[in-house]
Write an enzyme that holds these catalytic residues in place. Structure first.
Site: not given
Lengths: 84, 228
Positions: B86, B195, B197
């Site tokens: 990002c 994302h 994560e």
């Protein structure tokens, strides 16, 4: 002292979604004459005189930070301000 | 393997990134503040999402000149894995570690939801635990993920298999060629808007992001640990 005005806009070849949205809005307000809207940034810099060339400095700042030349064009105007 | 999670003023996914490698993979990880002048001793560099320096001027433009970025560039040149997610991707673009630039999303909205990605290249150090063509669920959360590069660069990306992830079924932001993530030519720097994560546990809606981090660790072990 110099007053430098820097204008940064998206390149002609790059679609400007913000500009397109503003143009649609202007059209809906019956300003059919508007053919294109490009949104950019305006920066005003006050730069002290030094032994470094002002054009060289401003160009370098634009290339390195103020504009992303992958998608943006820039132009600038230099005005010399005489201290009172 | 020891990761550095780079923290800029305005980073907001640093804790998730740390959690992904430290808690889910039991790898070593440390937060590294943007003023640091050395990344010696770290084997992998993670640039998290957020709004570094308030995204003033352009996303990632100011973070790119922070002290630690010289070290990130050095680590990339040394061949260490560098992952930018990002805002981290935007910083890598501004730093010139990856080609291209980001524009505002095509409909100007901030998009925050889970999307489907297609794994276009499973032969990178970031994707070896996926299979080519696999569809995975990963969340996005960005207002400027509309990837752009010139035609010549796009050809180069295609030719070198640098396009690693594309958006599947729908393109949420208008990005060129549905690009969601790309690597550098050498393949050790990956930037992606979605994302991974935030997708490391089914409790969070998807665990499809976990294998990305597992791939990095697996690759590192295979090349650094004897009798791995």
């Amino acid at each position: 002292m110099y007053k430098v005005k820097v204008y940064v806009t998206l390149r002609e070849s790059v679609l400007d979604p913000q500009g397109a949205a503003v143009m649609n809005s202007l059209h809906s307000m019956s300003y059919q004459e508007v053919q294109d809207v490009r949104i950019g940034k305006f920066l005003e810099l006050s730069i002290e005189k030094s032994d470094r060339d002002i054009d060289f400095l401003v160009k370098e700042m634009c290339e390195k930070l103020l504009a992303n030349t992958v998608i943006e064009d820039y132009r600038y105007e230099v005005e010399e301000v005489v201290a009172l | 393997m020891k990761f550095a999670v780079i923290v800029f003023p305005g980073s907001n996914c640093d804790v998730d990134m740390f959690h992904a490698v430290k808690d889910e993979l039991s790898a070593e990880a440390e937060y590294v503040w943007h003023t640091e002048g050395s990344l010696d001793g770290y084997d992998g560099i993670l640039l998290p999402g957020g709004f570094s320096y308030g995204d003033y001027l352009r996303s990632g433009a100011i973070a790119r000149f922070s002290n630690v970025m010289n070290e990130v560039i050095k680590a990339a040149e040394e061949g260490k894995p560098v992952l930018g997610v990002c805002n981290g991707f935007q910083i890598l673009l501004e730093a010139g570690l990856l080609p291209g630039a980001m524009r505002r999303n095509k409909d100007l909205k901030f998009m925050c939801r889970t999307v489907q990605l297609k794994v276009e290249n499973a032969r990178t150090l970031f994707t070896s635990r996926y299979t080519e063509g696999e569809i995975i669920d990963i969340p996005i959360a960005h207002g400027e993920g509309n990837y752009y590069c010139d035609e010549e660069t796009l050809e180069m990306l295609k030719e070198n298999k640098q396009i690693v992830f594309t958006y599947h079924n729908e393109n949420p932001n208008g990005s060129l060629a549905d690009i969601a993530g790309i690597t550098n030519e050498r393949g050790n720097v990956l930037g992606m808007m979605p994302h991974p994560e935030r997708a490391v546990d089914t409790l969070l809606g998807s665990a499809d992001g976990l294998r990305l981090f597992q791939s990095i660790v697996k690759n590192w072990r295979e090349s650094h640990v004897v009798n791995a």
